[in-house]
Write a protein that holds these residues in place. Structure first.
Motif, PDB file in Angstrom:
ATOM      1  N   VAL A   1      13.843   8.954  -6.775  1.00  0.00           N
ATOM      2  CA  VAL A   1      14.076   7.738  -6.202  1.00  0.00           C
ATOM      3  C   VAL A   1      12.892   7.464  -5.213  1.00  0.00           C
ATOM      4  N   LEU A   2      12.176   8.492  -4.462  1.00  0.00           N
ATOM      5  CA  LEU A   2      11.063   8.436  -3.509  1.00  0.00           C
ATOM      6  C   LEU A   2       9.938   7.704  -4.291  1.00  0.00           C
ATOM      7  N   LEU A   3       9.582   8.269  -5.524  1.00  0.00           N
ATOM      8  CA  LEU A   3       8.640   7.745  -6.226  1.00  0.00           C
ATOM      9  C   LEU A   3       8.854   6.212  -6.564  1.00  0.00           C
ATOM     10  N   ALA A   4      10.251   5.942  -7.090  1.00  0.00           N
ATOM     11  CA  ALA A   4      10.469   4.311  -7.653  1.00  0.00           C
ATOM     12  C   ALA A   4      10.155   3.839  -6.162  1.00  0.00           C
ATOM     13  N   LEU A   5      10.847   3.951  -5.249  1.00  0.00           N
ATOM     14  CA  LEU A   5      10.869   3.314  -3.797  1.00  0.00           C
ATOM     15  C   LEU A   5       9.294   2.952  -3.334  1.00  0.00           C
ATOM     16  N   THR A   6       8.387   4.218  -3.628  1.00  0.00           N
ATOM     17  CA  THR A   6       7.080   4.042  -3.173  1.00  0.00           C
ATOM     18  C   THR A   6       6.476   2.886  -4.011  1.00  0.00           C
ATOM     19  N   VAL A   7       6.482   2.830  -5.300  1.00  0.00           N
ATOM     20  CA  VAL A   7       6.013   2.086  -6.342  1.00  0.00           C
ATOM     21  C   VAL A   7       6.463   0.613  -5.898  1.00  0.00           C
ATOM     22  N   ALA A   8       7.966   0.450  -5.674  1.00  0.00           N
ATOM     23  CA  ALA A   8       8.353  -0.951  -5.296  1.00  0.00           C
ATOM     24  C   ALA A   8       7.685  -1.260  -3.993  1.00  0.00           C
ATOM     25  N   THR A   9       7.454  -0.453  -2.903  1.00  0.00           N
ATOM     26  CA  THR A   9       6.996  -1.027  -1.749  1.00  0.00           C
ATOM     27  C   THR A   9       5.683  -1.406  -2.067  1.00  0.00           C
ATOM     28  N   ALA A  10       4.782  -0.714  -2.956  1.00  0.00           N
ATOM     29  CA  ALA A  10       3.249  -1.330  -3.235  1.00  0.00           C
ATOM     30  C   ALA A  10       3.423  -2.526  -3.993  1.00  0.00           C
ATOM     31  N   ALA A  11       4.607  -2.835  -4.830  1.00  0.00           N
ATOM     32  CA  ALA A  11       4.472  -3.892  -5.699  1.00  0.00           C
ATOM     33  C   ALA A  11       4.793  -5.164  -4.687  1.00  0.00           C
ATOM     34  N   ARG A  12       5.770  -5.112  -3.919  1.00  0.00           N
ATOM     35  CA  ARG A  12       6.078  -5.996  -2.949  1.00  0.00           C
ATOM     36  C   ARG A  12       4.938  -6.519  -2.129  1.00  0.00           C
ATOM     37  N   PHE A  13       4.011  -5.282  -1.633  1.00  0.00           N
ATOM     38  CA  PHE A  13       3.002  -5.495  -0.855  1.00  0.00           C
ATOM     39  C   PHE A  13       1.781  -6.756  -1.665  1.00  0.00           C
ATOM     40  N   LEU A  14       1.597  -6.034  -2.729  1.00  0.00           N
ATOM     41  CA  LEU A  14       0.748  -6.789  -3.755  1.00  0.00           C
ATOM     42  C   LEU A  14       1.288  -8.153  -4.070  1.00  0.00           C
ATOM     43  N   GLY A  15       2.439  -8.103  -4.327  1.00  0.00           N
ATOM     44  CA  GLY A  15       3.255  -9.666  -4.613  1.00  0.00           C
ATOM     45  C   GLY A  15       3.119 -10.741  -3.553  1.00  0.00           C
ATOM     46  N   GLU A  16       3.208 -10.085  -2.247  1.00  0.00           N
ATOM     47  CA  GLU A  16       3.129 -10.949  -1.004  1.00  0.00           C
ATOM     48  C   GLU A  16       1.895 -11.250  -0.667  1.00  0.00           C
ATOM     49  N   HIS A  17       0.761 -10.526  -0.979  1.00  0.00           N
ATOM     50  CA  HIS A  17      -0.469 -10.609  -0.495  1.00  0.00           C
ATOM     51  C   HIS A  17      -1.332 -11.430  -1.372  1.00  0.00           C
ATOM     52  N   TYR A  18      -0.914 -11.271  -2.640  1.00  0.00           N
ATOM     53  CA  TYR A  18      -1.771 -12.029  -4.008  1.00  0.00           C
ATOM     54  C   TYR A  18      -1.077 -13.203  -4.615  1.00  0.00           C
ATOM     55  N   SER A  19       0.083 -13.552  -4.189  1.00  0.00           N
ATOM     56  CA  SER A  19       0.849 -14.528  -4.594  1.00  0.00           C
ATOM     57  C   SER A  19       1.041 -14.403  -6.189  1.00  0.00           C
ATOM     58  N   ALA A  20       1.335 -13.023  -6.494  1.00  0.00           N
ATOM     59  CA  ALA A  20       1.644 -12.842  -7.899  1.00  0.00           C
ATOM     60  C   ALA A  20       3.032 -12.314  -7.779  1.00  0.00           C
ATOM     61  N   PRO A  21       3.551 -12.011  -9.130  1.00  0.00           N
ATOM     62  CA  PRO A  21       5.137 -11.444  -9.400  1.00  0.00           C
ATOM     63  C   PRO A  21       5.122 -10.195  -8.948  1.00  0.00           C
ATOM     64  N   MET A  22       5.954  -9.807  -8.231  1.00  0.00           N
ATOM     65  CA  MET A  22       6.099  -8.364  -7.573  1.00  0.00           C
ATOM     66  C   MET A  22       6.406  -7.612  -8.897  1.00  0.00           C
ATOM     67  N   MET A  23       7.484  -8.385  -9.711  1.00  0.00           N
ATOM     68  CA  MET A  23       8.179  -7.458 -10.682  1.00  0.00           C
ATOM     69  C   MET A  23       7.110  -7.033 -11.736  1.00  0.00           C
ATOM     70  N   LEU A  24       6.040  -7.797 -12.131  1.00  0.00           N
ATOM     71  CA  LEU A  24       5.129  -7.598 -12.952  1.00  0.00           C
ATOM     72  C   LEU A  24       4.244  -6.228 -12.168  1.00  0.00           C
ATOM     73  N   PHE A  25       3.931  -6.321 -10.857  1.00  0.00           N
ATOM     74  CA  PHE A  25       3.165  -5.169 -10.302  1.00  0.00           C
ATOM     75  C   PHE A  25       4.027  -3.809 -10.315  1.00  0.00           C
ATOM     76  N   ALA A  26       5.383  -4.169 -10.234  1.00  0.00           N
ATOM     77  CA  ALA A  26       6.232  -2.819 -10.150  1.00  0.00           C
ATOM     78  C   ALA A  26       6.168  -1.978 -11.349  1.00  0.00           C
ATOM     79  N   LEU A  27       6.070  -3.063 -12.734  1.00  0.00           N
ATOM     80  CA  LEU A  27       5.996  -2.475 -14.061  1.00  0.00           C
ATOM     81  C   LEU A  27       4.745  -1.749 -14.036  1.00  0.00           C
ATOM     82  N   LEU A  28       3.604  -2.533 -13.976  1.00  0.00           N
ATOM     83  CA  LEU A  28       2.213  -1.911 -14.167  1.00  0.00           C
ATOM     84  C   LEU A  28       1.954  -0.644 -13.234  1.00  0.00           C
ATOM     85  N   VAL A  29       2.145  -0.795 -11.974  1.00  0.00           N
ATOM     86  CA  VAL A  29       1.981   0.288 -10.983  1.00  0.00           C
ATOM     87  C   VAL A  29       2.897   1.622 -11.611  1.00  0.00           C
ATOM     88  N   GLY A  30       4.035   1.320 -11.833  1.00  0.00           N
ATOM     89  CA  GLY A  30       4.895   2.345 -12.444  1.00  0.00           C
ATOM     90  C   GLY A  30       4.347   3.067 -13.671  1.00  0.00           C
TER      91      GLY A  30
END
Length: 324
Positions: free
Chosen positions: A7-36
């Motif tokens: 769960v901690l791993l998934a949460l860490t990836v999700a947090t990174a995805a939200r950060f990238l999505g918010e700062h680069y105006s791109a879909p956080m879902m896609l970042f979540a998949l790719l980083v995961g």
């Protein structure tokens, strides 16, 4: 705590995805998949496996239940009967087109349903929900991830180009708002595209999109009943999941004003987090090598379904069935 590392791993990836999505105006879902997917080597580690499976299944279902807090009966009633029936018709025909495309490109019924449902209803969330109620085989997880990646990518492309297209077609704000809400797959991209046109278009597109989301439990129930009656493969595994009942119950309660606004706000935010965490976990469980072996036919199915939905929606607006 066996669930904690995964769960901690998934949460860490999700947090990174939200950060990238918010700062680069791109879909956080896609970042979540790719980083995961970059952490796929941990999927076979027994320390992480329980938590990853919990995140990709249990948290997913909880997130879908809380999606019901986005919707009220008043939102649906504000559309008018003609527009509502048009949305339902578009959804039904798009799901049907999935099976036609599947036949044309030699794909199985599971993949046809996954892609048709995700394009028709609400993108990644619909794909994950449908995958959870159909009988699984050795390709289900891979096809689910492909569907999530493809509809998220196409949603991003649509968010950029659809407003331009609708402007070139000479459509007004109401018509453009309807088309954005009726044709773009993911909620976040609908909001982005709608409000890039105007506040009025943004409001309309959001309501139309939420009506599509409302159809999710109905489609799931139809799928479950069809599989149960078919007597075919996986019949014994088909049950009405509690999260479908929960989604319907939360939506009904929200429609009658039984859920305080403060609770609704927290619930919607929590739902967003749970879905990103679930997709992050799904990414961790998926091997890129398997994805690359899918071939062009998988891509063709999703693209054709998307273009079919767009063409139908534009035709509906042009003949006055919606967007007036």
């Amino acid at each position: 705590m066996p669930l904690f590392p995964g769960v901690l791993l998934a949460l860490t990836v999700a947090t990174a995805a939200r950060f990238l999505g918010e700062h680069y105006s791109a879909p956080m879902m896609l970042f979540a998949l790719l980083v995961g997917m970059a952490f796929n080597f941990l999927a076979v580690d027994e320390r992480f496996r329980p938590g990853i499976e919990f995140s990709s299944k249990t948290l997913l279902r909880a997130g879908i239940v809380l999606l019901g807090m986005r919707i009220t009966g008043g939102d649906i009633a504000s559309l008018g009967l003609s527009t509502f029936l048009t949305v339902v018709g578009l959804l039904t025909l798009t799901i049907g087109s999935g099976f036609v495309c599947g036949k044309l490109f030699g794909r199985g019924w599971r993949f046809s349903l996954l892609t048709g449902g995700s394009v028709a209803i609400c993108g990644a969330s619909a794909a994950l929900a449908i995958a959870s109620v159909i009988p699984h085989n050795d390709k289900t997880e891979r096809n689910t991830l492909f569907t999530v990646v493809s509809v998220t990518t196409l949603s991003t492309v649509a968010m950029i180009f659809y407003p331009i297209l609708f402007s070139l077609l000479g459509l007004d704000e109401t018509q453009s708002g309807f088309l954005v809400g009726a044709t773009i797959h993911d909620v976040a991209q609908v909001v982005g595209a709608g409000y890039s046109i105007s506040p009025e278009a943004g409001d309309i597109s959001t309501i139309i999109k939420l009506v599509r989301v409302t159809m999710l439990p109905i489609v799931l129930i139809v799928v479950i009943m069809t599989l149960a009656r078919s007597g075919g493969e996986g019949r014994e595994k088909v049950r009405l999941p509690l999260f479908v009942v929960g989604f319907a119950a939360v939506t009904t309660a929200n429609s009658f004003g039984l859920i305080p606004e403060a609770v609704t706000s927290v619930g919607v935010g929590l739902s967003s987090w749970m879905l990103v965490i679930a997709i992050s976990a799904l990414g961790v469980r998926t091997n890129m090598k398997d994805m690359l072996q899918l071939g062009w036919r998988h891509v063709a199915v999703v693209v054709v379904e998307t273009l079919f939905l767009l063409a139908l929606a534009i035709a509906a607006v042009e003949i006055g069935l919606a967007g007036r």
